[in-house]
Design a protein around this motif. Sequence first.
Motif, PDB file in Angstrom:
ATOM      1  N   VAL B  84      -6.631  36.784  -4.548  1.00  0.00           N
ATOM      2  CA  VAL B  84      -7.573  35.676  -4.703  1.00  0.00           C
ATOM      3  C   VAL B  84      -7.463  35.074  -6.099  1.00  0.00           C
ATOM      4  N   ARG B  87      -4.597  32.715  -6.368  1.00  0.00           N
ATOM      5  CA  ARG B  87      -4.831  31.431  -5.695  1.00  0.00           C
ATOM      6  C   ARG B  87      -5.725  30.549  -6.557  1.00  0.00           C
ATOM      7  N   ALA B  95      -2.511  22.752  -8.841  1.00  0.00           N
ATOM      8  CA  ALA B  95      -1.884  22.723  -7.519  1.00  0.00           C
ATOM      9  C   ALA B  95      -2.833  22.094  -6.507  1.00  0.00           C
ATOM     10  N   ASP B  96      -2.248  21.534  -5.442  1.00  0.00           N
ATOM     11  CA  ASP B  96      -3.066  20.935  -4.388  1.00  0.00           C
ATOM     12  C   ASP B  96      -3.161  21.828  -3.169  1.00  0.00           C
ATOM     13  N   TYR B  97      -2.219  22.744  -3.035  1.00  0.00           N
ATOM     14  CA  TYR B  97      -2.256  23.687  -1.927  1.00  0.00           C
ATOM     15  C   TYR B  97      -1.562  24.963  -2.372  1.00  0.00           C
ATOM     16  N   TYR B  98      -2.047  26.088  -1.871  1.00  0.00           N
ATOM     17  CA  TYR B  98      -1.495  27.379  -2.261  1.00  0.00           C
ATOM     18  C   TYR B  98      -1.083  28.101  -0.987  1.00  0.00           C
ATOM     19  N   ASP B 104       5.245  30.631   7.564  1.00  0.00           N
ATOM     20  CA  ASP B 104       5.861  30.082   8.769  1.00  0.00           C
ATOM     21  C   ASP B 104       6.357  28.685   8.435  1.00  0.00           C
ATOM     22  N   ARG B 106       6.676  26.155  10.224  1.00  0.00           N
ATOM     23  CA  ARG B 106       5.850  25.098  10.818  1.00  0.00           C
ATOM     24  C   ARG B 106       4.588  24.891   9.988  1.00  0.00           C
ATOM     25  N   GLU B 107       4.078  26.003   9.418  1.00  0.00           N
ATOM     26  CA  GLU B 107       2.898  25.864   8.571  1.00  0.00           C
ATOM     27  C   GLU B 107       3.250  25.080   7.299  1.00  0.00           C
ATOM     28  N   ALA B 110       3.354  21.537   8.137  1.00  0.00           N
ATOM     29  CA  ALA B 110       2.004  21.002   8.334  1.00  0.00           C
ATOM     30  C   ALA B 110       1.339  20.726   6.989  1.00  0.00           C
ATOM     31  N   ALA B 114       0.166  17.175   5.482  1.00  0.00           N
ATOM     32  CA  ALA B 114      -1.219  16.973   5.051  1.00  0.00           C
ATOM     33  C   ALA B 114      -1.248  16.372   3.640  1.00  0.00           C
ATOM     34  N   ARG B 117       0.146  12.791   3.677  1.00  0.00           N
ATOM     35  CA  ARG B 117      -0.824  11.935   4.349  1.00  0.00           C
ATOM     36  C   ARG B 117      -1.890  11.505   3.348  1.00  0.00           C
TER      37      ARG B 117
END
Lengths: 225, 225
Positions: B84, B87, B95-98, B104, B106-107, B110, B114, B117
């Motif tokens: 935690v 992150r 960062a915008d995503y961790y 995966d 595919r993740e 995605a 995101a 987008r």
Amino acid sequence: MKILIIEDERLLADSLCTLLEGKGFDVEAVYDGETGREYAMLGIYDLLILDVMMPGLDGYQVARQVRTARCSTPILMLTAKSGVEDRIEGLNAGADYYLTKPFDSRELLACIHALLRRQGAQVDEMTFGNTALDLGTSTLICGEKSIRLSAKEFDVARLLFQSRDRNLSKEAILARVWGYDSNAVENHVEVYVGFLRKKLTAIGSDVRIVSVRRLGYHLEVLMEC
Amino acid sequence: MKILIIEDERLLADSLCTLLEGKGFDVEAVYDGETGREYAMLGIYDLLILDVMMPGLDGYQVARQVRTARCSTPILMLTAKSGVEDRIEGLNAGADYYLTKPFDSRELLACIHALLRRQGAQVDEMTFGNTALDLGTSTLICGEKSIRLSAKEFDVARLLFQSRDRNLSKEAILARVWGYDSNAVENHVEVYVGFLRKKLTAIGSDVRIVSVRRLGYHLEVLMEC
DNA sequence: GGTAAACTGAAAGCAACCTTAAATTTCTGA
DNA sequence: TCAGAAATTTAAGGTTGCTTTCAGTTTACC
């Protein structure tokens, strides 16, 4: 900063409210997907916190419908479903972040800050008095009115808005806008301060560029008499 | 869509390249933090994929320095550190995503979708004023009328529609459309802006490409008088 | 009231931007 | 594969308006 929580577990919703209100956010909570969708579509929120598993309309459906309606409020999806498939479905439904329960409250806050930071990265501006200097569009904004600045005007304005009520010498402005080794003279600064003063009054700003003999310029808010 | 991968494990970096290139992205990879920071700061990428654990400058430091330099490219942080605390540190570093390894594919895709987008790079179309830029067919659409854009015209238009009313420097357009190391000159941009202006008026759009001397271009909706 | 600093307006200078058209490269269909 | 079309690049000349200059005026301070 208005946050909408869509979460059917009242206990969790309430503790989230408390947590976020404690951090200075303006929080509302609704307890089912239908209501959540309606509220979200008002477009008045800066962030949606959305649970996936809810009776009736679930989180994926809410996200999809909100996005279909061209509402682009950031969505933080919060759920006990930790499978990869679920995360993919959430992101593809229109979520911006997928956080798995149980989560650390500090992590939630970090996510929220990351999402709001990006949201706010669109407009970068410096404010003083009732007036803002928009760094993206290089305009001075005061209420409804705004006026565009030329490149040099903008450079000078940015220095002044950085220094705010602290004095900024003409030499410093010369060095940073025209370059240390340019052959520009102090009158250049005077002329440009004149330009800026004209534009400030043109938009009805209460900001004044005050000159202090021999020391330079600084900003002040005009007092009503 | 240009993506920069900063990852010291060559095997992983290469497989990411292959994956993303297969999805139509324009991918570059660098293998250490120093180089990554330099490349990232060019500001020509739509997304950074950043590993945390690297010799020398680590991912947190890269993110922090990139953000300090006012570079707002979205950052997807990718790492084996799953705590935690890690992150939280990643998100707070900018960062915008961790995303935690192993992940995966595919993740990952995605997440990338995101982030892009949100960046304003919609998959279908982007609108401004009464006009839409269709990303699938690369056409400008205004009511009944529409007109097809050439590849370069489309690239320039996409950047302008992304920036909307924010200034976009000729330098930035050159770097992102012709490449930062090409020998293209600013007149290329001027000529293409001319092409786009002609096509905008041809379809009766109320969108104008306004030039601001020394600062670049931005979109504006024409006011009725 | 005298002096130095700051301000103003008008006009000239010049770099940035625009337009056009021709040359070159790339693409496309037969 | 080749011819023709389309797209891109190059280059020159015209235009605009930002920037600079400068002279004259006003302001602040002693």
